[in-house]
Design a protein around this motif. Structure first.
Motif, PDB file in Angstrom:
ATOM      1  N   PHE A   1     -79.291  48.956   1.767  1.00 29.25           N
ATOM      2  CA  PHE A   1     -80.590  49.030   1.108  1.00 29.25           C
ATOM      3  C   PHE A   1     -80.799  50.336   0.355  1.00 29.25           C
ATOM      4  O   PHE A   1     -80.201  51.355   0.670  1.00 29.25           O
ATOM      5  CB  PHE A   1     -81.710  48.886   2.142  1.00 29.25           C
ATOM      6  N   MET A   2     -81.708  50.276  -0.603  1.00 26.68           N
ATOM      7  CA  MET A   2     -82.259  51.455  -1.253  1.00 26.68           C
ATOM      8  C   MET A   2     -83.771  51.288  -1.293  1.00 26.68           C
ATOM      9  O   MET A   2     -84.283  50.186  -1.465  1.00 26.68           O
ATOM     10  CB  MET A   2     -81.701  51.627  -2.658  1.00 26.68           C
ATOM     11  N   GLY A   3     -84.507  52.400  -1.132  1.00 29.46           N
ATOM     12  CA  GLY A   3     -85.956  52.331  -1.134  1.00 29.46           C
ATOM     13  C   GLY A   3     -86.505  51.817   0.182  1.00 29.46           C
ATOM     14  O   GLY A   3     -85.803  51.749   1.192  1.00 29.46           O
ATOM     15  N   LYS A   4     -87.772  51.447   0.181  1.00 25.58           N
ATOM     16  CA  LYS A   4     -88.437  51.023   1.407  1.00 25.58           C
ATOM     17  C   LYS A   4     -88.160  49.553   1.701  1.00 25.58           C
ATOM     18  O   LYS A   4     -88.276  48.703   0.820  1.00 25.58           O
ATOM     19  CB  LYS A   4     -89.953  51.234   1.285  1.00 25.58           C
ATOM     20  N   THR A   5     -87.769  49.279   2.926  1.00 16.34           N
ATOM     21  CA  THR A   5     -87.546  47.905   3.356  1.00 16.34           C
ATOM     22  C   THR A   5     -88.464  47.624   4.531  1.00 16.34           C
ATOM     23  O   THR A   5     -88.544  48.405   5.485  1.00 16.34           O
ATOM     24  CB  THR A   5     -86.085  47.686   3.777  1.00 16.34           C
ATOM     25  N   LEU A   6     -89.150  46.511   4.497  1.00 19.23           N
ATOM     26  CA  LEU A   6     -90.072  46.121   5.555  1.00 19.23           C
ATOM     27  C   LEU A   6     -89.467  44.973   6.365  1.00 19.23           C
ATOM     28  O   LEU A   6     -88.563  44.269   5.914  1.00 19.23           O
ATOM     29  CB  LEU A   6     -91.413  45.702   4.950  1.00 19.23           C
TER      30      LEU A   6
ATOM     31  N   ALA B   1     -85.027  59.341  30.569  1.00 16.79           N
ATOM     32  CA  ALA B   1     -85.266  58.921  29.186  1.00 16.79           C
ATOM     33  C   ALA B   1     -83.943  58.801  28.443  1.00 16.79           C
ATOM     34  O   ALA B   1     -82.934  59.413  28.831  1.00 16.79           O
ATOM     35  CB  ALA B   1     -86.177  59.921  28.470  1.00 16.79           C
ATOM     36  N   ILE B   2     -83.971  58.012  27.381  1.00 16.49           N
ATOM     37  CA  ILE B   2     -82.789  57.770  26.552  1.00 16.49           C
ATOM     38  C   ILE B   2     -83.219  57.795  25.092  1.00 16.49           C
ATOM     39  O   ILE B   2     -84.259  57.234  24.731  1.00 16.49           O
ATOM     40  CB  ILE B   2     -82.142  56.414  26.882  1.00 16.49           C
ATOM     41  N   GLN B   3     -82.429  58.446  24.259  1.00 15.65           N
ATOM     42  CA  GLN B   3     -82.671  58.440  22.816  1.00 15.65           C
ATOM     43  C   GLN B   3     -81.452  57.867  22.100  1.00 15.65           C
ATOM     44  O   GLN B   3     -80.323  58.301  22.331  1.00 15.65           O
ATOM     45  CB  GLN B   3     -82.963  59.843  22.285  1.00 15.65           C
ATOM     46  N   ILE B   4     -81.704  56.894  21.209  1.00 15.95           N
ATOM     47  CA  ILE B   4     -80.652  56.246  20.423  1.00 15.95           C
ATOM     48  C   ILE B   4     -80.840  56.653  18.971  1.00 15.95           C
ATOM     49  O   ILE B   4     -81.846  56.311  18.343  1.00 15.95           O
ATOM     50  CB  ILE B   4     -80.721  54.725  20.555  1.00 15.95           C
ATOM     51  N   ASN B   5     -79.887  57.380  18.430  1.00 14.61           N
ATOM     52  CA  ASN B   5     -79.943  57.839  17.039  1.00 14.61           C
ATOM     53  C   ASN B   5     -78.900  57.071  16.234  1.00 14.61           C
ATOM     54  O   ASN B   5     -77.697  57.313  16.362  1.00 14.61           O
ATOM     55  CB  ASN B   5     -79.676  59.340  16.977  1.00 14.61           C
ATOM     56  N   TYR B   6     -79.370  56.131  15.447  1.00 14.75           N
ATOM     57  CA  TYR B   6     -78.469  55.328  14.630  1.00 14.75           C
ATOM     58  C   TYR B   6     -78.021  56.119  13.402  1.00 14.75           C
ATOM     59  O   TYR B   6     -78.789  56.882  12.825  1.00 14.75           O
ATOM     60  CB  TYR B   6     -79.163  54.048  14.184  1.00 14.75           C
ATOM     61  N   ALA B   7     -76.775  55.917  13.012  1.00 15.84           N
ATOM     62  CA  ALA B   7     -76.242  56.513  11.780  1.00 15.84           C
ATOM     63  C   ALA B   7     -76.131  55.421  10.726  1.00 15.84           C
ATOM     64  O   ALA B   7     -75.963  54.246  11.051  1.00 15.84           O
ATOM     65  CB  ALA B   7     -74.887  57.155  12.038  1.00 15.84           C
ATOM     66  N   ASP B   8     -76.222  55.807   9.478  1.00 16.71           N
ATOM     67  CA  ASP B   8     -76.265  54.835   8.379  1.00 16.71           C
ATOM     68  C   ASP B   8     -74.870  54.623   7.810  1.00 16.71           C
ATOM     69  O   ASP B   8     -74.514  55.204   6.784  1.00 16.71           O
ATOM     70  CB  ASP B   8     -77.223  55.322   7.283  1.00 16.71           C
ATOM     71  N   GLN B   9     -74.088  53.785   8.484  1.00 19.82           N
ATOM     72  CA  GLN B   9     -72.745  53.498   7.994  1.00 19.82           C
ATOM     73  C   GLN B   9     -72.737  52.154   7.275  1.00 19.82           C
ATOM     74  O   GLN B   9     -73.041  51.119   7.868  1.00 19.82           O
ATOM     75  CB  GLN B   9     -71.742  53.473   9.155  1.00 19.82           C
ATOM     76  N   ASP B  10     -72.402  52.208   5.981  1.00 21.44           N
ATOM     77  CA  ASP B  10     -72.299  51.003   5.146  1.00 21.44           C
ATOM     78  C   ASP B  10     -73.601  50.211   5.098  1.00 21.44           C
ATOM     79  O   ASP B  10     -73.592  48.975   5.082  1.00 21.44           O
ATOM     80  CB  ASP B  10     -71.151  50.101   5.633  1.00 21.44           C
ATOM     81  N   VAL B  11     -74.728  50.915   5.059  1.00 26.20           N
ATOM     82  CA  VAL B  11     -76.000  50.209   4.919  1.00 26.20           C
ATOM     83  C   VAL B  11     -76.145  49.720   3.478  1.00 26.20           C
ATOM     84  O   VAL B  11     -75.494  50.229   2.558  1.00 26.20           O
ATOM     85  CB  VAL B  11     -77.196  51.101   5.317  1.00 26.20           C
TER      86      VAL B  11
ATOM     87  N   ASP C   1     -89.956  54.348  10.862  1.00 28.88           N
ATOM     88  CA  ASP C   1     -89.095  53.511  10.024  1.00 28.88           C
ATOM     89  C   ASP C   1     -88.856  54.171   8.671  1.00 28.88           C
ATOM     90  O   ASP C   1     -89.352  53.727   7.636  1.00 28.88           O
ATOM     91  CB  ASP C   1     -89.684  52.108   9.869  1.00 28.88           C
ATOM     92  N   TYR C   2     -88.047  55.232   8.704  1.00 30.44           N
ATOM     93  CA  TYR C   2     -87.701  55.962   7.484  1.00 30.44           C
ATOM     94  C   TYR C   2     -87.153  54.996   6.430  1.00 30.44           C
ATOM     95  O   TYR C   2     -86.287  54.164   6.707  1.00 30.44           O
ATOM     96  CB  TYR C   2     -86.626  57.003   7.773  1.00 30.44           C
ATOM     97  N   GLY C   3     -87.642  55.152   5.197  1.00 30.56           N
ATOM     98  CA  GLY C   3     -87.078  54.383   4.101  1.00 30.56           C
ATOM     99  C   GLY C   3     -85.716  54.929   3.706  1.00 30.56           C
ATOM    100  O   GLY C   3     -85.310  56.025   4.109  1.00 30.56           O
ATOM    101  N   TYR C   4     -85.011  54.163   2.901  1.00 27.82           N
ATOM    102  CA  TYR C   4     -83.702  54.582   2.388  1.00 27.82           C
ATOM    103  C   TYR C   4     -83.897  55.300   1.057  1.00 27.82           C
ATOM    104  O   TYR C   4     -84.880  55.073   0.348  1.00 27.82           O
ATOM    105  CB  TYR C   4     -82.789  53.364   2.234  1.00 27.82           C
TER     106      TYR C   4
ATOM    107  N   HIS D   1     -78.427  55.592   2.547  1.00 28.47           N
ATOM    108  CA  HIS D   1     -78.859  56.214   3.797  1.00 28.47           C
ATOM    109  C   HIS D   1     -80.373  56.367   3.813  1.00 28.47           C
ATOM    110  O   HIS D   1     -81.022  56.368   2.772  1.00 28.47           O
ATOM    111  CB  HIS D   1     -78.212  57.596   3.964  1.00 28.47           C
ATOM    112  N   ARG D   2     -80.903  56.543   5.006  1.00 28.32           N
ATOM    113  CA  ARG D   2     -82.323  56.840   5.166  1.00 28.32           C
ATOM    114  C   ARG D   2     -82.566  58.307   4.814  1.00 28.32           C
ATOM    115  O   ARG D   2     -81.713  59.160   5.050  1.00 28.32           O
ATOM    116  CB  ARG D   2     -82.769  56.607   6.611  1.00 28.32           C
ATOM    117  N   ALA D   3     -83.757  58.571   4.298  1.00 32.94           N
ATOM    118  CA  ALA D   3     -84.065  59.952   3.943  1.00 32.94           C
ATOM    119  C   ALA D   3     -85.566  60.130   3.757  1.00 32.94           C
ATOM    120  O   ALA D   3     -86.226  59.282   3.159  1.00 32.94           O
ATOM    121  CB  ALA D   3     -83.349  60.358   2.656  1.00 32.94           C
ATOM    122  N   THR D   4     -86.073  61.226   4.280  1.00 33.37           N
ATOM    123  CA  THR D   4     -87.390  61.724   3.906  1.00 33.37           C
ATOM    124  C   THR D   4     -87.459  63.194   4.278  1.00 33.37           C
ATOM    125  O   THR D   4     -86.539  63.723   4.910  1.00 33.37           O
ATOM    126  CB  THR D   4     -88.523  60.933   4.577  1.00 33.37           C
TER     127      THR D   4
END
Length: 569
Positions: free
Chosen positions: A399-404, A387-397, A15-18, A30-33
């Protein structure tokens, strides 16, 4: 249809923070680390990385639990842990974040599965950006390495284990030589040299009596972001460039970049290398984390295996008896590369095919994040799906910082004819944040069409940088590549020997190719994945050395035989 998974798939699904920075959000939140460190402490793996307001731990390298914690005493400073250091010393885990100031303490814990930390020392007087600590239990000695600069080298010093301070003796350890090492040159293709390259991300591993100083170059924004290594018989002097460099390198494929990392051991005496994957679409510092099989060969050469490194890879528990240089890929191929797609809606220029183009920088977005938006992919024929991998992109998100307590919910349906559908994956009750969700099916499914239906997004539009389906098709795999040619300037003539041009005959059945390279025919640990082309311009060579190359083709049905080895003086 889901049970105990034997594999994982990069990027790591946590759960990468923004990004916490307004200035980095001008092109979209966007998410980033980045800059990850994993330490094995009391049988659990602890993962620390940049700007996450906490850290993760795991028993199996698949399921990671987040512990919320802010380490910086001055809560007005947005950077909390930036390019952190973490290390185990005796029965205690220590953490320190980057700073040039006297504002960051060294923290310690004997119970880090909970937010249970105390200050070991309130100020590290030497100050350190991109720090790394190395503790030698048998000698009870502690060393610090640090630096992030395109001017200064990585520095090193011994730390007194009682005072937790340097006693003043600081030495230069490693600097860059881009005039000799092509991969250390700045730029996406190592030839955009408007800046000098950066050296950063120190990490030390001791193996078989030798010290392996790892470092990142040339910059985090580029596909060629890699880790090199110097070797010495002592912790602070006489380091020599390992012939086989960069040892951690992944310039091609879906998840690109393998720099600024750390090497750790699992509970089965195997080594892994965790490092930074770049996206750099909404901001240069939009990044993720990857974990790659690593180790030391019989000649003590340090290597990192990134071949098919963003395809399903065996987890530590299922790696017994496997050769980490070649046997960790599960063998499930990508079934839907550039295959036909249909979608519920499309936002502007974020076209549907961007979700199947094997480029994490591009993505499809629906017009909304509402329940009922969907994405459908056609495999072309009824195939076995593992197997399946779903990679979400951050369009119009938002939040900033960590969200729980944010989460994704969805269902995946399968069909043989596009009319009659059955549920393959049901995450309608999921309560976790899974930005790169990876599902290994306990019982492989058979289908031609897959449809991903959105039920809930944590924020923003329903958007995908990659909906990736892995398994085996029923057709023919490609034949061996023909006319593989390696073009490089001769040592006797003036030319740019840090760059090498590969050409080969286009294979009509191939989705892509993997080029293997090394400086010895028995140590071809480097790899480059190329999709949809019959050429590649390799700019990461060392100027003076001979190289060896092979190439193989792959598609949804399998991998071809490799070509004969080609030597390039």
């Amino acid at each position: 249809m889901q049970g105990q998974q034997k594999t994982y798939c990069n990027p790591v699904n946590i759960d990468y923070g923004y990004t916490p920075f307004e200035v980095f959000s001008k092109q979209g939140k966007h998410r980033a680390t980045a800059d990850p460190v994993i330490v094995n402490f009391k049988g659990k793996l602890y993962l620390f990385s940049t700007n996450q307001e906490g850290y993760w731990y795991s028993d199996d390298m698949l399921n990671w639990k987040f512990v919320y914690r802010k380490f910086l005493l001055d809560d007005t400073y947005t950077h909390d842990l930036n390019a952190p250091a973490a290390w185990a010393m005796k029965d205690t885990l220590y953490v320190y974040g980057s700073t040039w100031k006297s504002d960051f303490p060294i923290w310690k814990s004997t119970n880090p599965t909970e937010d249970d930390w105390e200050i070991a020392v309130d100020t590290l007087m030497v100050g350190a950006w991109d720090p790394a600590f190395h503790y030698e239990e048998e000698k009870d000695k502690l060393f610090l390495y640090w630096g992030s600069s395109n001017v200064w080298p990585i520095l090193g010093t011994e730390i007194n284990t009682k005072t937790m301070q340097s006693e003043g003796y600081t030495v230069p350890i490693v600097r860059l030589f881009p005039e000799d090492h092509g991969w250390e040159r700045f730029g996406e293709y190592n030839d955009n040299v408007f800046l000098q390259p950066f050296i950063e991300g120190a990490w030390m591993t001791k193996h078989n009596g030798k010290y392996y100083m790892q470092y990142g170059a040339p910059a985090t924004e580029f596909s060629g972001y890699a880790d090199g290594v110097y070797v010495s018989k002592g912790p602070l002097d006489r380091f020599e460039y390992q012939q086989h460099n960069p040892f951690s390198y992944k310039p091609g494929g879906f998840a690109r970049g393998a720099g600024h990392g750390a090497t750790f051991e699992d509970n089965f005496d195997n080594y892994w290398h965790v490092s930074t994957i770049f996206i750099s679409t909404k901001n240069n510092f939009e990044r993720r984390i990857g974990i790659w099989p690593s180790g030391f060969d019989k000649d003590d050469v340090m290597y990192c295996n990134t071949s098919y490194g963003d395809y399903p890879t065996f987890l530590p528990e299922f790696s017994k008896g496997k050769d980490f240089t070649k046997d960790m890929f599960a063998g499930w191929m990508l079934l839907n590369y550039q295959k036909p797609v249909q979608v519920s809606s499309t936002l502007g220029g974020y076209h549907a095919n961007f979700a199947v183009d094997e480029d994490i920088k591009t993505y499809w977005s629906a017009k909304t994040g509402d329940k009922g938006e969907w994405f459908q992919t056609d495999l072309g024929e009824v195939s076995t799906i593992n197997a399946i991998q779903i990679n979400y992109a951050d369009q119009d998100v938002e939040f900033m910082g960590k969200t729980l307590d944010k989460f994704h919910q969805y269902k995946i349906y399968g069909s043989n004819d596009g009319k009659k559908w059955s549920v393959i994956v049901d995450k309608s009750k999921n309560k976790t944040d899974v930005p790169h969700d990876y599902i290994e099916l306990q019982t492989p499914a058979k289908a031609r069409y897959l449809k991903l239906e959105n039920l809930h997004m944590p924020t923003g539009k329903f958007a995908l940088s990659g909906f990736r389906v892995f398994g085996k098709g029923v057709g023919a795999k490609p034949e061996k590549v023909q006319n593989f040619t390696v073009l490089r300037s001769s040592p006797q003539k003036y030319g740019e020997r840090r760059s090498i041009w590969f050409k080969w005959q286009q294979n009509p059945l191939a989705d892509g190719y993997v080029i293997y390279w090394g400086k010895s025919p028995d140590k071809m640990y480097g790899s480059i994945m190329v999709y949809g082309k019959n050429e590649y311009f390799f700019t990461g060579a060392d100027r003076t050395d001979a190289y060896y190359f092979q190439i193989e083709a792959f598609n949804a049905n399998g991998i071809s035989e490799r070509t004969e080895i080609v030597k390039s003086e």
